[in-house]
Design a protein around this motif. Structure first.
Motif, PDB file in Angstrom:
ATOM      1  N   ILE A  35      -1.469  12.621  14.039  1.00  0.00           N
ATOM      2  CA  ILE A  35      -1.045  11.507  14.892  1.00  0.00           C
ATOM      3  C   ILE A  35      -1.811  10.241  14.532  1.00  0.00           C
ATOM      4  N   ALA A  36      -3.113  10.378  14.318  1.00  0.00           N
ATOM      5  CA  ALA A  36      -3.935   9.206  13.973  1.00  0.00           C
ATOM      6  C   ALA A  36      -3.449   8.589  12.658  1.00  0.00           C
ATOM      7  N   ALA A  37      -3.086   9.430  11.702  1.00  0.00           N
ATOM      8  CA  ALA A  37      -2.617   8.909  10.407  1.00  0.00           C
ATOM      9  C   ALA A  37      -1.276   8.188  10.572  1.00  0.00           C
ATOM     10  N   ASP A  38      -0.380   8.747  11.388  1.00  0.00           N
ATOM     11  CA  ASP A  38       0.890   8.043  11.681  1.00  0.00           C
ATOM     12  C   ASP A  38       0.596   6.655  12.232  1.00  0.00           C
ATOM     13  N   GLU A  39      -0.321   6.619  13.204  1.00  0.00           N
ATOM     14  CA  GLU A  39      -0.620   5.346  13.882  1.00  0.00           C
ATOM     15  C   GLU A  39      -1.273   4.353  12.921  1.00  0.00           C
ATOM     16  N   LEU A  40      -2.148   4.852  12.086  1.00  0.00           N
ATOM     17  CA  LEU A  40      -2.836   3.977  11.124  1.00  0.00           C
ATOM     18  C   LEU A  40      -1.825   3.318  10.181  1.00  0.00           C
ATOM     19  N   LEU A  41      -0.894   4.121   9.668  1.00  0.00           N
ATOM     20  CA  LEU A  41       0.089   3.562   8.733  1.00  0.00           C
ATOM     21  C   LEU A  41       1.023   2.586   9.434  1.00  0.00           C
ATOM     22  N   ALA A  42       1.401   2.938  10.678  1.00  0.00           N
ATOM     23  CA  ALA A  42       2.290   2.042  11.434  1.00  0.00           C
ATOM     24  C   ALA A  42       1.589   0.715  11.702  1.00  0.00           C
ATOM     25  N   ALA A  43       0.283   0.773  11.995  1.00  0.00           N
ATOM     26  CA  ALA A  43      -0.461  -0.451  12.315  1.00  0.00           C
ATOM     27  C   ALA A  43      -0.501  -1.405  11.118  1.00  0.00           C
ATOM     28  N   HIS A  44      -0.317  -0.853   9.920  1.00  0.00           N
ATOM     29  CA  HIS A  44      -0.379  -1.705   8.724  1.00  0.00           C
ATOM     30  C   HIS A  44       0.990  -1.862   8.063  1.00  0.00           C
ATOM     31  N   ASN A  45       2.034  -1.495   8.804  1.00  0.00           N
ATOM     32  CA  ASN A  45       3.413  -1.671   8.308  1.00  0.00           C
ATOM     33  C   ASN A  45       3.674  -1.002   6.970  1.00  0.00           C
ATOM     34  N   VAL A  46       3.122   0.185   6.814  1.00  0.00           N
ATOM     35  CA  VAL A  46       3.452   0.972   5.616  1.00  0.00           C
ATOM     36  C   VAL A  46       4.821   1.603   5.839  1.00  0.00           C
ATOM     37  N   ASN A  47       5.703   1.521   4.848  1.00  0.00           N
ATOM     38  CA  ASN A  47       6.981   2.236   4.916  1.00  0.00           C
ATOM     39  C   ASN A  47       6.713   3.689   4.533  1.00  0.00           C
ATOM     40  N   LEU A  48       7.329   4.580   5.294  1.00  0.00           N
ATOM     41  CA  LEU A  48       7.016   5.997   5.120  1.00  0.00           C
ATOM     42  C   LEU A  48       8.304   6.764   4.863  1.00  0.00           C
ATOM     43  N   LEU A  49       8.287   7.649   3.891  1.00  0.00           N
ATOM     44  CA  LEU A  49       9.447   8.515   3.656  1.00  0.00           C
ATOM     45  C   LEU A  49       8.970   9.959   3.630  1.00  0.00           C
ATOM     46  N   PHE A  50       9.230  10.660   4.752  1.00  0.00           N
ATOM     47  CA  PHE A  50       8.861  12.069   4.875  1.00  0.00           C
ATOM     48  C   PHE A  50       9.982  12.957   4.342  1.00  0.00           C
ATOM     49  N   HIS A  51       9.664  14.210   4.155  1.00  0.00           N
ATOM     50  CA  HIS A  51      10.640  15.203   3.689  1.00  0.00           C
ATOM     51  C   HIS A  51      11.311  14.731   2.398  1.00  0.00           C
ATOM     52  N   ALA A  52      10.521  14.157   1.538  1.00  0.00           N
ATOM     53  CA  ALA A  52      11.031  13.685   0.246  1.00  0.00           C
ATOM     54  C   ALA A  52      10.120  14.250  -0.840  1.00  0.00           C
ATOM     55  N   LEU A  53      10.685  15.097  -1.671  1.00  0.00           N
ATOM     56  CA  LEU A  53       9.908  15.730  -2.737  1.00  0.00           C
ATOM     57  C   LEU A  53      10.061  14.912  -4.014  1.00  0.00           C
ATOM     58  N   GLY A  54       8.967  14.361  -4.514  1.00  0.00           N
ATOM     59  CA  GLY A  54       9.012  13.676  -5.800  1.00  0.00           C
ATOM     60  C   GLY A  54       9.467  14.675  -6.857  1.00  0.00           C
ATOM     61  N   ALA A  55      10.393  14.246  -7.736  1.00  0.00           N
ATOM     62  CA  ALA A  55      11.002  15.221  -8.643  1.00  0.00           C
ATOM     63  C   ALA A  55      11.054  14.749 -10.094  1.00  0.00           C
ATOM     64  N   GLY A  56      10.609  13.539 -10.366  1.00  0.00           N
ATOM     65  CA  GLY A  56      10.654  13.064 -11.748  1.00  0.00           C
ATOM     66  C   GLY A  56      10.626  11.548 -11.778  1.00  0.00           C
ATOM     67  N   VAL A  57      10.602  11.007 -12.980  1.00  0.00           N
ATOM     68  CA  VAL A  57      10.586   9.544 -13.107  1.00  0.00           C
ATOM     69  C   VAL A  57      11.615   9.097 -14.126  1.00  0.00           C
ATOM     70  N   LEU A  58      12.020   7.854 -13.993  1.00  0.00           N
ATOM     71  CA  LEU A  58      12.770   7.182 -15.050  1.00  0.00           C
ATOM     72  C   LEU A  58      11.817   6.169 -15.664  1.00  0.00           C
ATOM     73  N   MET A  59      11.655   6.232 -16.983  1.00  0.00           N
ATOM     74  CA  MET A  59      10.738   5.295 -17.636  1.00  0.00           C
ATOM     75  C   MET A  59      11.518   4.065 -18.083  1.00  0.00           C
ATOM     76  N   HIS A  60      10.897   2.915 -17.939  1.00  0.00           N
ATOM     77  CA  HIS A  60      11.482   1.679 -18.452  1.00  0.00           C
ATOM     78  C   HIS A  60      11.279   1.647 -19.967  1.00  0.00           C
ATOM     79  N   ASP A  61      10.080   1.970 -20.356  1.00  0.00           N
ATOM     80  CA  ASP A  61       9.756   2.209 -21.764  1.00  0.00           C
ATOM     81  C   ASP A  61       8.608   3.209 -21.773  1.00  0.00           C
ATOM     82  N   GLU A  62       8.016   3.462 -22.912  1.00  0.00           N
ATOM     83  CA  GLU A  62       7.008   4.517 -23.004  1.00  0.00           C
ATOM     84  C   GLU A  62       5.833   4.342 -22.040  1.00  0.00           C
ATOM     85  N   ALA A  63       5.534   3.070 -21.730  1.00  0.00           N
ATOM     86  CA  ALA A  63       4.308   2.791 -20.979  1.00  0.00           C
ATOM     87  C   ALA A  63       4.575   2.313 -19.559  1.00  0.00           C
ATOM     88  N   ARG A  64       5.839   2.248 -19.157  1.00  0.00           N
ATOM     89  CA  ARG A  64       6.136   1.660 -17.836  1.00  0.00           C
ATOM     90  C   ARG A  64       7.128   2.511 -17.064  1.00  0.00           C
TER      91      ARG A  64
END
Ligand SMILES: Cc1cc2nc3c(=O)[nH]c(=O)nc-3n(C[C@H](O)[C@H](O)[C@H](O)COP(=O)(O)OP(=O)(O)OC[C@H]3O[C@@H](n4cnc5c(N)ncnc54)[C@H](O)[C@@H]3O)c2cc1C
Length: 452
Positions: A117-146
């Motif tokens: 609960i404290a972590a929820d409140e801390l992030l809300a107090a600083h306007n962090v956008n939060l996406l729960f229930h989302a499993l990171g699954a890979g990346v798209l690279m712009h080029d080799e280094a980005r």
């Protein structure tokens, strides 16, 4: 392994951000708050429906590494965003007073629900956008280094998150590995720190149990000597939570058939580890019920997942080593400190190695280079998968150092974006000034904080 070809598809863009962070453990929480507080549109992506990482999802319920033994005096050396979070947990009535570990350093237990609960409140107090229930699954690279985008699997299907700077706080280096950053796993000979299945007991008689955390390891030795029990490891930690009727149990050790640690990157290992972990937890519980004060206890919580201590560590400009920890190393580019000793979870035992106490100052500095992966220009990494050796990670993987690294990574990402430069090219003095200015302790010539 046989393969099939997945058809190409268009992926909806969930959003475009200045900073996107994968993983909401101590490192991710602090990174998100730091980046958002610096005015950057920030998204934190987390696979569970709550924050805290291993601290909640694996039932750890105890902060280590917030404190150091500075020439014989206990000091809280991790401040900044961690102080804000601790105060919020405390206001919810979920924070214990610090307790002494091995007579040498402090740790501080907390209630899991209060942390979430404290972590929820801390992030809300600083306007962090939060996406729960989302499993990171890979990346798209712009080029080799980005990195262009992070793919996440959600209940609404696969989506893409775009950002200027990404921060890998997954604990396992997932994002960095997908982007092609070089990583190490364990000691590079197949040995990782062993995982544990934590659990908590309720219904303990606190008066009768007394300081059973001292006697339980002795009772275990006696039981093994008598041949009535065998235990997966020595060094069991069984300690009271805020209410003395509830105790946390760090007792188990999970291994593969070949005796090596369960590999947190292998799905079959993880499956076996979860099942064996619960089996070991029940065996531990049956033993603990014979301890005075524990007769009527019951398992109140088996956490959502097995506790993983170590998998990938991303290679950056510097690898924090065991010698750095034991020698209380200083670094010109320090962004925070670690006061926890080496804590090696080896086969059947846990080995602690402290810097000399009280001769030394009891903490090492953490260089910014630990957070900057080789080869990828818009990526930072913080937490237990940052650039460390196997031995160095056994110390700086604990929550305190992860908060410090996260705060530095989030602040560095914001600085890079405002200077239109790569994170590796920011002026470290500016980062250090910003961290000090926001209440962090980074070592160097800063006075060691007095408060606990
Ligand atoms: C059994 C055990 C006991 C421990 N005891 C203590 C202790 O007493 N005190 C202490 O301070 N430390 C302890 N530690 C260590 C400490 O808990 C961790 O090292 C610390 O939490 C690491 O923080 P982190 O932010 O780097 O990563 P983590 O806490 O691992 O957090 C990573 C987060 O990223 C999320 N994530 C990972 N991959 C993905 C993905 N692909 N997509 C979306 N989300 C993802 C996870 O769900 C998690 O929330 C213990 C660890 C274990 C396993």
């Amino acid at each position: 392994m046989k393969t099939i070809t997945e058809p190409a598809r268009d992926v909806p863009i969930y959003g475009e951000y200045d900073v996107a962070i994968l993983g909401g453990g101590p490192a991710g929480i602090a990174a998100a708050v730091a980046a958002a507080r610096a005015g950057r549109e920030t998204l934190l992506v987390e696979r569970y429906g709550f924050l805290g990482g291993m601290g909640t999802a694996a039932g750890v319920t105890n902060f280590c590494g917030l404190h150091a033994n500075v020439h014989g005096e206990m000091r809280r050396v991790v401040q900044g965003i961690a102080s804000d979070l601790l105060a919020r947990i405390d206001r919810l009535g979920g924070l214990n007073a610090p307790h002494l570990i091995l007579g040498k350093v402090l740790a501080q237990a907390y209630d899991t629900a209060a942390y979430k609960i404290a972590a929820d409140e801390l992030l809300a107090a600083h306007n962090v956008n939060l996406l729960f229930h989302a499993l990171g699954a890979g990346v798209l690279m712009h080029d080799e280094a980005r990195i262009d985008a992070l793919f996440v699997e959600t209940r609404a299907g696969r989506q893409a998150v775009r950002a200027g700077v990404f921060i890998d706080c997954s604990g396992d280096g997932d994002l960095a590995a997908w982007a092609g950053a070089p990583c190490e796993v364990g000691d590079n000979a197949g040995h990782m720190l062993y995982p544990s299945m934590m659990f908590r007991l309720n219904g303990i008689d606190p008066d009768k149990a007394g300081d059973a955390w001292r006697t339980i390891p002795l009772l275990m030795d006696e039981a093994e000597a008598k041949g009535t029990h065998t235990f997966p490891r020595k060094g069991a930690i069984v300690r009271p939570q805020k209410s003395g009727i509830e105790w946390r149990v760090n007792f188990t050790q999970l291994k593969r058939a070949d005796g090596r640690a369960i590999n947190g990157l292998e799905p079959d290992d993880l499956t076996r580890g979860e099942i064996d972990g619960r089996r070991q937890a029940i065996a531990a519980f049956n033993f603990l019920r014979t301890v005075p004060g524990f007769e009527k206890s019951y398992i109140v919580d088996l956490p959502p997942q097995l506790g993983i201590r170590e998998t990938r560590r991303v290679l950056g400009g510097y690898q924090l080593s065991g010698a750095d920890v034991l020698g209380c190393a200083s670094f010109q580019d320090s962004i925070g400190v670690n006061g926890w000793p080496m804590e090696m979870h080896m086969a059947g035992e846990v080995i602690f190695k402290f810097p000399p106490i009280p001769e030394s100052r009891g903490y090492n500095e953490l260089p910014y280079r630990m957070l900057v992966p080789e080869g990828i220009d818009n990526l930072l990494v913080a937490g237990r998968c940052a650039s460390m050796t196997h031995e160095g990670q056994s110390a700086a993987r604990v929550s305190g150092a992860c908060f410090a690294m996260g705060e530095a990574a989030g602040t560095a990402a914001a600085l890079a974006l405002s200077g239109n430069t790569r994170p590796r090219d920011i002026e470290v003095e500016k980062l250090q000034d910003a961290l000090r200015g926001q209440g962090a302790f980074i070592g160097r010539d800063q006075a060691v904080p007095q408060a606990l």
